[in-house]
Design an enzyme around this catalytic site. Structure first.
Site, PDB file in Angstrom:
ATOM      1  N   GLU A 426       0.942  -1.287   0.087  1.00  0.00           N
ATOM      2  CA  GLU A 426       0.119  -0.091   0.126  1.00  0.00           C
ATOM      3  C   GLU A 426       0.865   1.212  -0.134  1.00  0.00           C
ATOM      4  OE1 GLU A 426      -0.766  -2.939   1.543  1.00  0.00           O
ATOM      5  OE2 GLU A 426      -2.872  -3.117   1.099  1.00  0.00           O
ATOM      6  N   HIS A 493     -10.894  -4.887   9.638  1.00  0.00           N
ATOM      7  CA  HIS A 493     -11.486  -4.916   8.365  1.00  0.00           C
ATOM      8  C   HIS A 493     -12.897  -4.224   8.547  1.00  0.00           C
ATOM      9  CE1 HIS A 493      -9.202  -8.478   7.295  1.00  0.00           C
ATOM     10  NE2 HIS A 493      -9.167  -8.149   5.978  1.00  0.00           N
TER      11      HIS A 493
END
Ligand SMILES: Cc1ncc(C[n+]2csc(CCOP(=O)(O)OP(=O)(O)O)c2C)c(N)n1
Ligand SMILES: [Mg+2]
Length: 688
Positions: A426, A493
Site C-alpha cells: 500500500e 476489516h
C-alpha cells in the site's frame, strides 16, 4: 493514454554558472543520454561542479554555525563523485529523479542554481520552497526533480510512478532513485523495487553505501556481501562499483541506462562512497576509527578528480587555478545575493495546503436506479471513458473486479494498462500514484479495505498531503476506501478511519451515503487537484440504492447534504448512520432534519450551523468511536459558534473507543442503532 513528448530543460552548461563558464570557455557542453562525454570532457565538466558543491557546503556549514542556517545540515563531502557521475547523463525535465541529503551537486547539474540553494538553506523568501521546507528537502517537481522528504525510502516509489506514467504517455523517460546503505533497510525499498520489477519500470536504484547510517556501521545494517546482491531476488541486474571514481559512476550509469532501455527493467547500482565528516553538523563522527577516516581522506573524490583534470585534460596549472578562482567567485556572489534576499513574510507567504483550480463542467450522467456499489463502478467507468489520463490501481481490481466487485468489468472495458492489479504494497502504491500524478497521469487507487490505508500513513499523510505546500505543485490523486462495520469482519476489516485521515493537512475527505453521492464524490475527487479520499461504507454497497442524476457541475458537489426539513432537532450522521437517521426521521413523531456533512475535509459547517440555529438541538451519530470520528469536532464547532441558539446540550452517539469486536452480538452491541438514536431524539426534544 495520449502520446506526449517529454519536456527538457536547457541545462547544457553546469547549472548556467556564468562565472565558471566565462573563466573556462572550453568546458564542454554537457551532452546527455544517449550521447556520452569522453573522459576528458567529463572531468572538465565534473571537477568544477564537485568543487562548487564542496565549497558551497563549506559555506553553508559556516552559515549554520553563525545562525543563518537552521535545522540539520548534512554535507556531501566524500560523495561528490557519485553525486556528479550519476546525474550527468540525465535529461532535466524528462528523467524523473529524487536525490538525497548528500547529492548537492546533482541538483546543480539538473537545474538548481547556487543562489536558489543558498536561499533554501537560509529559508528566505527566494528559496525554492519559499521557506516552507528546509535544508535538503528541495527540488523542482515541475521538472521532475522530486523534493525529498525525511522518511527514507519513500521517494523511490514516486520516481517509479513518475517514470511509469511518463512512459505510458509515450516518453522515453528513465528514473534515478537514490538511497543510502541505511535507507536500504526500509520496507519501502523492498516494495518499490518489487513493484518496479513486476511493472517493468526502468528506474535505476542507486545505493550510496558510505559505510555508515548516522553512527550505525553497515555490519549492523545488513548481512549480505553487497547490497547490490539483493537485485537478483527481484529478477533484475545489480552491480557494485567504486563511488569515489566519478568516471566509473558516470559510465556505469550510462551503461545501466542502455541495459534498462533494452530490458525495460529496473536495475540496482551500489556506489561505495565515504563520508568525510560526521552524519550532520551536530555530529563529530567520533565513532569512525581514525585510521579509517585517514584512509578515506586519501581517497577524497575531489582530489582524485582534480588529478584527473591535470592528467587527462591538458589543462595547465594556471588555467586550473583560474577555474578554481571562478568557482570561489561563484560561491561568493551567490552568498551575497542570497543574504540580500528578504525573510519570508507570513502575511504574503501563501501557506496553503490545497491547490486551487477552476473546475471544468463535465459530461452529465444519469441512471434510474443503482446500488451504491454499482454507483462506484459506474463512476469509475465514466471517468476512464472520459479522461485518457485516468488509471485504476489496487489489489485484485482486475479480472476479479475488486474484493467488493466495484470494479467488475472495468479491465475488460479499459484494458490492463489502465486497470492495474498491484502487489500488496500500500505504501509503494500511494508513492507510485503520487509520482504518476506529477508526470501527467490521474491515478485512482483502491485500498482493499480502509483499514489497510494505515500502511500508507507516511506516503499519504506526510508526502502527498504536504506536496502542494512544499512544492507548489498540485497532487491530483483519488483514493477509495471501502470502510465501516456491520459485516462481522472484526477489528482489521471494519474501521472507518475518517477521523485519522482528517488529522493530516492537505487531504480532502468525502463520505457519501447514497448512490448519487457516491457517484458525485468519486467524480469530484477525481477532478480536484488535491489528494482526495472517498470513504465508501461497505454495508451500503448492496443494501442501498437510488438514482444518479449528475448534471456535470463539479463545483456544486462540494457541500453538505440535507435530506429533509425539520424543526425539532438537527441530526448529523455519517456513512451508514445516515440511513439509520433517515429511517427514524421517516417514522418519528418528531420533526427531524437530517444532515450528512459529506465533505469531511475541508468541512463547511455553515449550513449545519444554520440548521442548529433553527432547531436549537444537535445530535450527531457516528459509527466510529468518540475519539476516532469527527462528531466531537462538529459539536465543538457548533458550541463555539452557536451556543446561544442551543436549547439543550448537544449529544454524540458513537461506538465505544474499542477495536471493532468480531462476534455479531458484540459488534451490534457497540454500533449505534435505531433504538439508541430514537431514545436520544426523544429525550432531547422532551427535555430541551
Ligand atoms: C525512515 C527514517 N527513519 C529515520 C530517519 C532519521 N535519519 C536521517 S538520515 C539517517 C541515516 C541515513 O543513513 P544512510 O541511508 O546510510 O544515508 P547517509 O546519511 O549515510 O548518506 C537517519 C537514521 C529517517 N530520515 N528516515
Ligand atoms: Mg550511509
Amino acid at each position: 493514454m495520449s502520446v506526449r513528448r517529454g519536456r527538457t530543460t536547457d541545462v547544457r552548461r553546469i547549472g548556467g554558472l556564468s562565472r565558471i563558464d566565462a573563466a573556462h570557455r572550453d568546458i564542454p557542453e554537457i551532452v546527455r543520454y544517449p550521447q556520452r562525454l569522453t573522459q576528458p570532457e567529463f572531468y572538465k565538466a565534473a571537477y568544477p561542479l564537485m568543487l562548487l558543491s564542496r565549497r558551497m557546503e563549506d559555506r553553508i556549514m559556516e552559515l549554520f554555525q553563525k545562525g543563518y542556517v537552521k535545522g540539520t545540515v548534512t554535507t556531501s563531502a566524500g560523495n561528490e563523485a557519485t553525486a556528479v557521475g550519476m546525474a550527468m547523463p540525465l535529461r532535466p525535465g524528462l528523467d524523473v529523479v529524487s536525490f538525497l541529503h548528500r547529492d548537492f551537486a546533482s541538483h546543480l547539474l539538473l537545474g538548481a542554481t547556487p543562489h536558489q540553494l543558498f536561499c533554501q538553506y537560509m529559508a528566505n523568501a527566494e528559496s525554492p520552497t519559499h521557506g516552507r521546507e528546509g535544508n535538503a528537502h528541495h527540488g523542482d517537481a515541475g521538472s521532475r526533480r522530486f523534493p525529498m522528504i525525511s522518511h527514507l525510502g519513500r521517494m523511490t516509489s514516486l520516481v517509479m510512478g513518475g517514470v511509469w506514467a511518463a512512459r505510458q504517455a509515450g516518453e522515453q523517460a528513465f528514473g534515478l532513485a537514490v538511497i543510502g546503505d541505511g535507507g536500504s533497510s526500509t520496507g519501502e525499498i523492498h516494495e518499490s523495487l518489487n513493484l518496479a520489477s513486476v511493472r517493468k519500470v526502468p528506474v535505476l536504484y542507486l545505493i550510496q553505501n558510505n559505510h555508515y547510517s548516522f553512527s550505525t556501521p553497515t555490519d549492523l545494517q545488513y548481512n549480505c556481501q553487497h547490497l547490490s546482491d539483493r537485485a537478483r531476488g527481484y529478477g533484475i541486474p545489480g552491480r557494485t562499483i567504486d563511488g569515489t571514481d566519478a568516471w566509473e559512476v558516470y559510465t556505469s550509469v550510462c551503461d545501466a541506462l542502455d541495459v534498462m532501455q533494452a530490458s525495460q527493467l529496473p536495475a540496482v547500482l551500489e556506489c561505495m562512497t565515504y563520508r568525510l565528516h560526521g552524519h550532520a553538523a551536530y555530529d563529530k563522527g567520533e565513532y569512525v576509527p581514525a585510521e579509517r577516516l585517514q584512509e578515506w581522506r586519501q581517497r577524497d573524490p575531489l582530489l582524485l578528480a582534480r588529478q584527473k583534470v591535470l592528467e587527462l585534460c591538458g589543462m595547465s596549472d594556471e588555467s586550473l587555478t583560474a577555474l578554481e578562482k571562478a568557482v570561489e567567485e561563484e560561491v561568493r556572489s551567490a552568498v551575497t545575493s542570497s543574504m540580500a534576499a528578504k525573510r519570508p513574510n507570513p502575511a504574503s507567504n501563501r501557506m496553503a495546503v490545497f491547490a486551487e483550480t477552476s473546475l471544468p463542467t463535465v459530461k452529465p450522467y444519469h441512471a434510474t436506479r443503482v446500488k451504491n456499489g454499482e454507483a462506484v463502478g459506474r463512476a469509475l467507468d465514466y471517468i476512464l471513458e472520459n479522461d485518457p489520463r485516468a488509471f485504476l490501481m489496487g489489489l485484485d481490481i482486475g479480472v476479479y473486479g475488486s474484493a467488493f466487485k466495484t470494479c467488475k468489468g472495468l479491465i475488460e472495458r479499459h484494458g490492463s494498462q489502465r486497470v492495474l492489479d498491484m502487489p500488496i504494497c500500500e505504501s509503494a502504491q500511494v508513492g507510485f500514484a503520487l509520482g504518476a500524478s506529477q508526470t501527467g497521469a490521474r491515478p485512482i487507487l483502491e485500498f482493499q479495505f480502509a483499514d489497510f490505508s494505515t500502511e500508507a500513513c507516511t506516503q499519504l499523510g506526510l508526502n502527498a498531503g504536504t506536496w502542494f505546500f512544499r512544492s507548489g505543485r498540485p497532487a491530483p490523486l483519488l483514493l477509495r476506501l471501502p470502510c465501516g462495520g456491520g459485516l462481522t469482519m472484526g477489528a482489521f476489516h471494519s474501521g472507518e478511519f475518517e477521523g485519522l485521515w482528517s488529522r493530516f493537512p492537505g487531504l480532502k475527505l468525502l463520505y457519501p451515503a447514497t448512490a448519487q453521492e457516491t457517484f458525485e464524490a468519486l467524480v469530484a475527487g477525481f477532478h480536484d487537484p488535491n489528494p482526495c479520499m472517498v470513504f465508501e461504507h461497505k454495508l451500503l454497497y448492496w443494501s442501498k440504492g437510488g438514482p444518479i442524476d449528475f448534471d456535470g457541475n463539479l463545483e456544486s458537489i462540494w457541500r453538505p447534504r440535507r435530506y429533509n426539513e425539520g424543526s425539532d432537532i438537527t441530526l448529523v450522521a455519517f456513512g451508514a448512520m445516515v440511513h439509520e437517521a433517515l429511517a427514524i426521521a421517516a417514522d418519528s413523531p418528531r420533526s427531524i432534519e437530517v444532515w450528512n456533512p459529506f465533505v469531511l475535509q475541508p468541512m463547511d459547517l455553515g449550513p449545519i450551523l444554520e440548521s442548529v440555529c433553527k432547531t436549537g438541538r444537535l445530535l450527531v451519530v457516528q459509527e466510529s468511536g468518540a475519539l476516532q470520528g469527527l462528531g466531537n469536532h462538529i459539536i465543538a464547532s457548533v458550541c463555539r459558534e452557536a451556543m446561544h441558539a442551543l436549547k439543550c446540550p448537544p449529544l454524540l452517539i458513537s461506538s465505544p473507543d474499542l477495536p471493532v469486536p468480531f462476534a455479531p452480538e458484540l459488534e451490534s452491541y457497540c454500533r449505534p442503532n435505531r433504538h439508541r438514536i430514537e431514545a436520544a431524539v426523544d429525550r432531547m426534544v422532551r427535555e430541551g
